[in-house]
Design an enzyme around this catalytic site. Structure first.
Site, PDB file in Angstrom:
ATOM      1  N   SER A  70     -10.271 -90.304  85.525  1.00 10.51           N
ATOM      2  CA  SER A  70     -10.017 -91.600  86.138  1.00 10.51           C
ATOM      3  C   SER A  70      -9.180 -91.391  87.386  1.00 10.51           C
ATOM      4  O   SER A  70      -8.259 -90.562  87.402  1.00 10.51           O
ATOM      5  CB  SER A  70      -9.277 -92.521  85.163  1.00 10.51           C
ATOM      6  N   GLU A  71      -9.483 -92.169  88.455  1.00 10.55           N
ATOM      7  CA  GLU A  71      -8.861 -91.907  89.750  1.00 10.55           C
ATOM      8  C   GLU A  71      -7.363 -92.205  89.777  1.00 10.55           C
ATOM      9  O   GLU A  71      -6.674 -91.814  90.717  1.00 10.55           O
ATOM     10  CB  GLU A  71      -9.568 -92.694  90.858  1.00 10.55           C
ATOM     11  N   ASN A  72      -6.843 -92.887  88.751  1.00  6.52           N
ATOM     12  CA  ASN A  72      -5.397 -93.090  88.704  1.00  6.52           C
ATOM     13  C   ASN A  72      -4.660 -91.917  88.079  1.00  6.52           C
ATOM     14  O   ASN A  72      -3.444 -91.997  87.861  1.00  6.52           O
ATOM     15  CB  ASN A  72      -5.048 -94.399  87.978  1.00  6.52           C
ATOM     16  N   HIS A 125      -1.699 -89.223  91.585  1.00  7.22           N
ATOM     17  CA  HIS A 125      -2.820 -89.914  92.206  1.00  7.22           C
ATOM     18  C   HIS A 125      -3.444 -89.073  93.325  1.00  7.22           C
ATOM     19  O   HIS A 125      -4.669 -89.012  93.481  1.00  7.22           O
ATOM     20  CB  HIS A 125      -2.304 -91.247  92.768  1.00  7.22           C
TER      21      HIS A 125
END
Length: 214
Positions: free
Chosen positions: A47-49, A86
């Site tokens: 997940s990009e977070n 991030h």
């Protein structure tokens, strides 16, 4: 005519994700693919977070609101999962380390162009977010979407009319009535729901489609 529901679409996408793949599931419908990945396969969801190693959605009793994906949905973390900055997450996305990205779309062209962030409406999301990084950085991009809009227009098109996220980036499109391969030679039909003919599908999509070679 029978159409696949959301769960059936997600299960169909999950069939095409191989063991060992590093996969990003986009916000919305694509996140449901996680619930249909076979437990016996090692597939690494990112997940990009800043998460790697997510599992299926938690039950109501197991929700931890400090453990969420990029769409702010609660997730689970498998054994060996990890958290990271991030910036490192975007380095992974931009650096070609994601094997497959599954995204939603407003339109996909027969040549694989993707429009999935803006419809031109005044109240639309004002920025593309990480979709452009994923579309260009992933080795393969799969799209999940209904074939038709609520007004009956095909979302698989000859040329996108909405602002583009990426050019020639989509490899495969999974819809509620058929699965397509798209690319430089146009769109071909991999499979259709049982009670749909190729002529009917061409009429729905308003495209001249061919069946993929066996």
């Amino acid at each position: 005519m029978r159409r696949l529901n959301r769960e059936q679409m997600a299960a169909r996408v999950a069939q095409d994700i191989p063991e060992g793949a590093y996969v990003n599931l986009g916000i919305g419908l694509p996140t449901t693919v996680a619930n249909f990945l076979p437990q016996e396969k090692d597939i690494f969801l990112q997940s990009e977070n800043g998460l790697l190693g997510m599992g299926p959605a938690p039950s109501e009793d197991d929700i931890d609101w400090e453990l969420i994906n990029a769409g702010k949905q609660p997730v689970t973390l498998l054994a060996g999962g990890s958290f990271f900055h991030h910036g490192d997450s975007f380095t992974m996305m931009r650096g070609g380390h994601i094997d497959i990205c599954v995204l939603g779309a407003f339109q996909v062209s027969i040549h694989g162009d993707l429009a999935n962030w803006h419809t031109g409406a005044p109240d639309a999301i004002p920025a593309v977010g990480g979709a452009m990084d994923l579309a260009i950085g992933a080795k393969q991009v799969f799209v999940m979407m209904d074939l038709l809009t609520k007004s009956g227009e095909s979302k698989l098109v000859e040329k996108c009319t909405y602002p583009l996220t990426g050019l020639a980036c989509v490899a495969r499109v999974y819809t509620d009535v058929a699965v397509f391969e798209v690319g430089k030679d146009g769109a071909t039909v991999i499979e259709m729901v049982d009670d749909l003919t190729l002529d009917q599908l061409c009429e729905m999509a308003r495209l001249d489609l061919q069946l993929a070679s066996a």
